[in-house]
Structures are given as structure tokens and as C-alpha cells.
Write an enzyme that holds these catalytic residues in place. Structure first.
Site, PDB file in Angstrom:
ATOM      1  N   ASP A 124       8.278   3.080  13.549  1.00  0.00           N
ATOM      2  CA  ASP A 124       8.851   1.988  14.329  1.00  0.00           C
ATOM      3  C   ASP A 124      10.306   1.679  13.958  1.00  0.00           C
ATOM      4  O   ASP A 124      11.228   1.914  14.730  1.00  0.00           O
ATOM      5  CB  ASP A 124       7.962   0.732  14.294  1.00  0.00           C
ATOM      6  CG  ASP A 124       7.463   0.342  12.916  1.00  0.00           C
ATOM      7  OD1 ASP A 124       7.889   0.964  11.920  1.00  0.00           O
ATOM      8  OD2 ASP A 124       6.651  -0.599  12.815  1.00  0.00           O
TER       9      ASP A 124
ATOM     10  N   ASP B   1       1.309   4.751   1.794  1.00  0.00           N
ATOM     11  CA  ASP B   1       0.894   5.636   2.882  1.00  0.00           C
ATOM     12  C   ASP B   1       1.482   7.023   2.667  1.00  0.00           C
ATOM     13  O   ASP B   1       2.621   7.164   2.226  1.00  0.00           O
ATOM     14  CB  ASP B   1       1.364   5.070   4.223  1.00  0.00           C
ATOM     15  CG  ASP B   1       0.729   3.714   4.491  1.00  0.00           C
ATOM     16  OD1 ASP B   1      -0.505   3.632   4.463  1.00  0.00           O
ATOM     17  OD2 ASP B   1       1.472   2.737   4.683  1.00  0.00           O
TER      18      ASP B   1
ATOM     19  N   ASP C  14       0.849  -1.188   0.000  1.00  0.00           N
ATOM     20  CA  ASP C  14       0.000   0.000   0.000  1.00  0.00           C
ATOM     21  C   ASP C  14       0.889   1.244   0.000  1.00  0.00           C
ATOM     22  O   ASP C  14       2.095   1.156   0.174  1.00  0.00           O
ATOM     23  CB  ASP C  14      -0.966   0.000   1.191  1.00  0.00           C
ATOM     24  CG  ASP C  14      -0.264  -0.356   2.482  1.00  0.00           C
ATOM     25  OD1 ASP C  14       0.949  -0.065   2.602  1.00  0.00           O
ATOM     26  OD2 ASP C  14      -0.906  -0.929   3.368  1.00  0.00           O
TER      27      ASP C  14
HETATM   28  P1  ATP Z   1       3.451  -3.222   4.752  1.00  0.00           P
HETATM   29  O1  ATP Z   1       4.357  -3.711   3.686  1.00  0.00           O
HETATM   30  O2  ATP Z   1       2.950  -4.297   5.630  1.00  0.00           O
HETATM   31  O3  ATP Z   1       2.367  -2.294   4.275  1.00  0.00           O
HETATM   32  P2  ATP Z   1       4.443  -0.875   6.119  1.00  0.00           P
HETATM   33  O4  ATP Z   1       5.817  -0.573   6.642  1.00  0.00           O
HETATM   34  O5  ATP Z   1       3.917   0.017   5.061  1.00  0.00           O
HETATM   35  O6  ATP Z   1       4.433  -2.390   5.690  1.00  0.00           O
HETATM   36  P3  ATP Z   1       2.062  -0.249   7.549  1.00  0.00           P
HETATM   37  O7  ATP Z   1       1.424  -1.055   8.619  1.00  0.00           O
HETATM   38  O8  ATP Z   1       1.384  -0.099   6.245  1.00  0.00           O
HETATM   39  O9  ATP Z   1       3.501  -0.868   7.371  1.00  0.00           O
HETATM   40  O10 ATP Z   1       2.369   1.174   8.184  1.00  0.00           O
HETATM   41  C1  ATP Z   1       2.907   2.271   7.425  1.00  0.00           C
HETATM   42  C2  ATP Z   1       3.989   2.969   8.223  1.00  0.00           C
HETATM   43  O11 ATP Z   1       3.451   3.476   9.449  1.00  0.00           O
HETATM   44  C3  ATP Z   1       5.140   2.071   8.651  1.00  0.00           C
HETATM   45  O12 ATP Z   1       6.120   1.943   7.651  1.00  0.00           O
HETATM   46  C4  ATP Z   1       5.666   2.787   9.876  1.00  0.00           C
HETATM   47  O13 ATP Z   1       6.459   3.876   9.525  1.00  0.00           O
HETATM   48  C5  ATP Z   1       4.384   3.309  10.515  1.00  0.00           C
HETATM   49  N1  ATP Z   1       3.815   2.347  11.482  1.00  0.00           N
HETATM   50  C6  ATP Z   1       2.842   1.436  11.254  1.00  0.00           C
HETATM   51  N2  ATP Z   1       2.548   0.732  12.353  1.00  0.00           N
HETATM   52  C7  ATP Z   1       3.361   1.213  13.312  1.00  0.00           C
HETATM   53  C8  ATP Z   1       3.542   0.903  14.687  1.00  0.00           C
HETATM   54  N3  ATP Z   1       2.829  -0.048  15.278  1.00  0.00           N
HETATM   55  N4  ATP Z   1       4.459   1.628  15.368  1.00  0.00           N
HETATM   56  C9  ATP Z   1       5.175   2.601  14.768  1.00  0.00           C
HETATM   57  N5  ATP Z   1       5.057   2.928  13.488  1.00  0.00           N
HETATM   58  C10 ATP Z   1       4.167   2.252  12.752  1.00  0.00           C
HETATM   59 MG    MG Z   2       2.086  -0.079   4.226  1.00  0.00          MG
END
Ligand code: ATP
Ligand code: MG
Length: 470
Positions: free
Chosen positions: A166, A79, A77
Site C-alpha cells: 500500500d 511479515d 509483527d
Molecule cells: P502493523 O504495524 O500494523 O503490523 P504493517 O505495515 O506491518 O503494520 P500489516 O497489516 O501487518 O501492516 O501488513 C504487512 C504488510 O502487508 C504491510 O506493510 C503492507 O506492505 C502489506 N499490506 C497489508 N495490508 C495491505 C493492504 N490492505 N493493501 C496493500 N498492502 C497491504
Molecule cells: Mg505487520
């Protein structure tokens, strides 16, 4: 600004002897020095980025998408983060935009079927000094008594927002103004080294949100990265905090873990760090009793087939995963109920209830899935009874395919000796409707030939209605 940087840096200097890992001056990688092009970014995400920019706001692609594009992976996705506050985002996108979340207020911008999540920069602060939330607290950023972040709605700027991400590799920002990448945390170096590193003091960060522990596992498996030593150590010790996470969130996280395409690696890592027990306590229990037996083989086989399906772009169903994880605990409960004198059907029904109910205290299981799990299990006992018209009825059952695949797993690992039965159903599915009838009738005549006459059987007896699957 200077005061702000000092405040941010002090958050980490004070954090249990943790030295600050960031420079306050970020590393900026211009467009001609990195490989992310706009062509790789989802059209809807680009529209949101440009929409915000046109309205005079800062807008960045952030997190997993930047990380994955740099690594040549396809992002799940896209963000976006901005300095516009939720109401201002709503004013830019009007009816396309919906504001969601209480604990963490966000905007969802809808373009046809895609939804782009837009967050406002969060402000920083030492979590150890945050107010402890009471029931009707009005604080916009607060932790509970165990240090868990229960609200985070203080807005800030990009150099504060970085501290609430994170892992370093999740904290890169792609700037729509000049297409540069901004790195505050040494993320690019960590990507080069192939390591997951938490931003800030790991214990504090895990306490704020224990889900970060299983996110560490998921990303390490997905990216093939190591977990840096300080980030890794608390994983062995702090797993119990996962018990405080809502079971609904845990369900979502379990799906992300096991539907990641690298479920086998995730499973091994969760077991290694002692975290698996907080996701599937009953499964953990049977696995630790018999490390190399059928239960483990069945789980591993189920995860392998899940990985294969994901990797070849096929759909996966949560109920299949849960049916496999909980199969052995269910069988053991069923044995107990049989020993107590329950009928086969009642024992199965009661065991399924017990096991699902107990699982729900760790991860919720939405009703539609728990129904499907019961169906997959109950069909394991019904698939052998396939003579005549029964075959057709079973074949038309909405859970037939899952139950057939599940039988295949059991046969493959040697848990069931029903190879012949499995082959029979494989044959059955290859036939057209007319041949299927004849094929199933053959089973009836075979059965008749071998059946011993039963004494006192009432041919007019009503069919039992206690079968859970009927
Ligand atoms: P994915 O490939 O699963 O989408 P992602 O890194 O994009 O991985 P998301 O859950 O979509 O993870 O979250 C987007 C961003 O928001 C993360 O990259 C991180 O920077 C932040 N984030 C998400 N969840 C947390 C958390 N529990 N604590 C701190 N930061 C978070
Ligand atoms: Mg993501």
C-alpha cells in the site's frame, strides 16, 4: 525481465495521468549502512527466513517490521515474503505450516505460540483491466464491479510484489541473504520526510481496497507522519467505499485504529476526513449535533484512558471502547423507549438491542463483546443499588471493573454527578472482605433512615427477572 519492467511501469503511466514513482532499479542499502540488526528480529521470524534460504528460496522481512525497526520502534509483527509458492513453503516447514485464505493465499508457520505469516510474491497488473469476478470465477486475480480486489493469487517476483504494497513506507524488503534493505519506491526518502504516500494512483488503490484509507490514518497517527497531498485528497471523497467492506474486517480495523496507542489522534483524523461516520454512524450523528458536549468528552476521555493503558502495557477490552462510543446513542434510544411507556429495565434492554444491531451493519461485534457491552451499560444503573449483600454481588460481577471504570469516565467528564458513588466504590475495593460487609450494611441503614414508607408494598413480591444483567 525487460518486458516485465515495462509492464509494471505501464501500470502507473496509464493510471489517470499518474507518473511512475519508482525506478525499476531499486536502491540497495548494504548492512553497514543501516541500523537493523538480527538481534532485533523475532527468533521465530529469523528461523523462517533461514529455513527458506536453506531450501534455496529468496526470503525477505517486509512491511511494517522493516519500517518500524528503521524508525527505532518495536514491530508489532514480522511479515515475511518469499518466491516459494504456498505448497513449497508447506514442504519446507511441514507440520509447522498451515495454508490459509482464499482471497489471498498465505502460509502460517507456527513456532510454539508465535505464528509467522509468510506470503508469496504477488504478480502485478493493472487493476483497471482485471476481470470482474463472477460468483464462481476461476480467475486468480480479479476485481468486483466497483474495482475492489476480490482475489489476488497470481504469483510473481519481488519487483512485481512491490506494486501491491500500500504505502511506500510499508514496502521495504530486508534480505536475509546479505542483510541489505531493498527500496523500490523511494520509501527511505519518505521515511526521512515523514510522509505516507500510496504506491501508484491513489484512487485506483483505494478502490481496490478501501481499508487503505483507514490504514493511512492509522500509520500517519502512529508514526507521526503527514499524508502526502495526492494520497490525502481522495480521503475526503471516497469514504463511502468503506460501506462495501465486510463488517467483520471493519471490526478488526476499528480495533487496530483505537488500540494503537494513539487513539485520540486517530479519532481526530477520522473526523477531519469524514471517515468516522463509516465506522460509528450513530456516534457520528450525536457528535455532530453537539460538538462540545458530554458525548464528545466521554469518547475523548475513553480514548485517552485506552491510550494510557496501551502505553503502560496494560490490556484493553474492545467492549469498553464500544460501550463508550455507543453510550450516548443508547441513552437517547432509551429516552425514546421510556417515553413510549417501557419500564426502565425494558427501555434499557431495547435501547441496547437497537443500538448494537444498528452498529453491526458497519462493524460486526462478536457475541461475547456485545454481551459485555450490555453488561457495562446495565451496571451503570445497578451500581447505585449497593446496600447490604448487593454490593458483594455487584463486586463479583465479571464486568464490575469495566463498569466501575466506565462510571469513573462519566463522572470525570461531568456526565454523571455520581462522584460520591464512584468514591464509595473506590473505598469499597480497598477494604478487606469483612470490612466490605460492614461498609455495605452502612448504606442499608442510611437508606432505611431516609426511605419514605411505601404504601401497599408486598414484602413477598418476587424479584423481577427482567433485568438484563441478572
Ligand atoms: P502493523 O504495524 O500494523 O503490523 P504493517 O505495515 O506491518 O503494520 P500489516 O497489516 O501487518 O501492516 O501488513 C504487512 C504488510 O502487508 C504491510 O506493510 C503492507 O506492505 C502489506 N499490506 C497489508 N495490508 C495491505 C493492504 N490492505 N493493501 C496493500 N498492502 C497491504
Ligand atoms: Mg505487520
Amino acid at each position: 525481465m525487460q518486458r516485465l519492467i515495462r509492464k509494471v511501469a505501464s501500470f502507473f503511466v496509464k493510471g489517470q495521468g499518474q507518473s511512475p514513482i519508482f525506478n525499476s532499479e531499486p536502491k540497495v542499502v548494504p548492512r553497514n549502512k543501516h541500523n537493523i540488526s538480527r538481534g532485533q528480529i523475532d527468533k521465530a521470524a529469523l528461523d523462517v527466513l533461514y529455513g527458506l534460504k536453506r531450501a534455496g528460496y529468496e526470503a525477505y522481512l517486509v512491511g511494517g517490521a522493516v519500517r518500524d525497526l528503521l524508525l527505532g520502534l518495536e514491530p508489532k509483527d514480522f511479515d515475511i515474503v518469499t518466491n516459494a509458492e504456498p505448497e513449497q513453503i508447506k514442504a519446507v516447514f511441514r507440520q509447522r505450516c498451515r495454508l490459509i485464505g482464499r482471497r489471498f493465499r498465505l502460509a502460517h508457520v507456527h513456532f510454539g505460540r508465535s505464528v509467522i505469516e509468510v506470503a508469496t510474491f504477488r504478480g502485478a497488473g493493472d487493476a483497471a483491466k482485471l476481470p470482474v469476478a463472477r460468483k464462481k470465477t476461476s480467475h486468480s486475480r480479479a476485481v468486483d464491479a466497483s474495482g475492489r480486489l476480490v482475489r489476488d493469487n497470481v504469483y510473481g517476483s519481488i519487483d512485481e510484489d512491490i506494486w501491491r504494497r500500500d504505502f511506500t513506507v510499508n514496502s521495504l524488503y530486508y534480505n536475509i541473504r546479505d542483510f541489505s534493505i531493498i527500496d523500490y519506491s523511494g520509501a527511505l526518502e519518505d521515511i526521512k520526510k515523514g510522509q505516507m504516500r500510496l504506491i501508484g494512483d491513489p484512487e485506483t488503490r483505494y478502490r481496490e481496497d478501501p481499508v487503505r484509507m483507514i490504514r493511512a490514518i492509522r500509520f500517519a497517527a502512529k508514526l507521526g507522519f503527514d499524508i502526502e497531498a495526492k494520497t490525502k485528497k481522495p480521503l475526503y471523497e471516497m469514504g463511502h467505499l468503506l460501506k462495501d467492506v465486510s463488517n467483520a474486517r471493519m471490526f478488526e480495523e476499528v480495533l487496530k485504529l483505537f488500540h494503537s496507542g494513539v487513539a485520540i489522534d486517530v479519532f481526530e483524523k477520522l473526523r477531519h476526513f469524514g471517515l468516522f461516520t463509516y465506522l460509528f454512524p450513530q456516534t457520528h450523528h450525536v457528535l455532530s449535533e453537539e460538538e462540545q458536549g458530554f458525548p464528545r468528552m466521554l469518547v475523548v476521555e475513553a480514548l485517552k484512558s485506552t491510550d494510557e493503558r496501551i502505553q503502560s502495557g496494560k490490556g484493553v477490552n474492545p467492549s469498553f471502547l464500544f460501550a463508550a462510543m455507543l453510550w450516548e446513542p443508547m441513552l437517547q434510544r432509551r429516552e425514546q423507549h421510556l417515553a413510549e411507556g417501557l419500564t426502565h429495565q425494558d427501555a434499557l434492554y431495547a435501547a441496547a438491542n437497537d443500538v448494537i444491531e444498528q452498529q453491526i451493519s458497519s462493524t460486526s461485534i462478536p457475541k461475547r463483546f456485545s454481551t459485555q457491552i450490555r453488561e457495562i451499560w446495565s451496571l451503570q444503573f445497578r451500581l447505585p443499588r449497593r446496600a447490604g449483600a448487593r454490593a458483594q454481588r455487584l463486586f463479583e460481577h465479571p464486568r464490575f471493573r469495566a463498569a466501575y471504570d466506565f462510571l469513573g469516565l462519566r463522572v470525570a467528564v461531568g456526565e454523571s454527578s455520581d462522584q460520591e458513588l464512584f468514591d464509595w466504590w473506590t473505598e469499597y475495593q480497598k477494604k478487606d472482605a469483612i470490612d466490605q460487609v460492614a461498609f455495605a450494611n452502612d448504606v442499608r441503614s442510611e437508606a432505611k433512615k431516609t426511605r419514605k414508607p411505601r404504601r401497599g408494598r408486598n414484602p413477598y413480591r418476587k424479584r423481577s427477572s427482567s433485568n438484563p444483567a441478572e
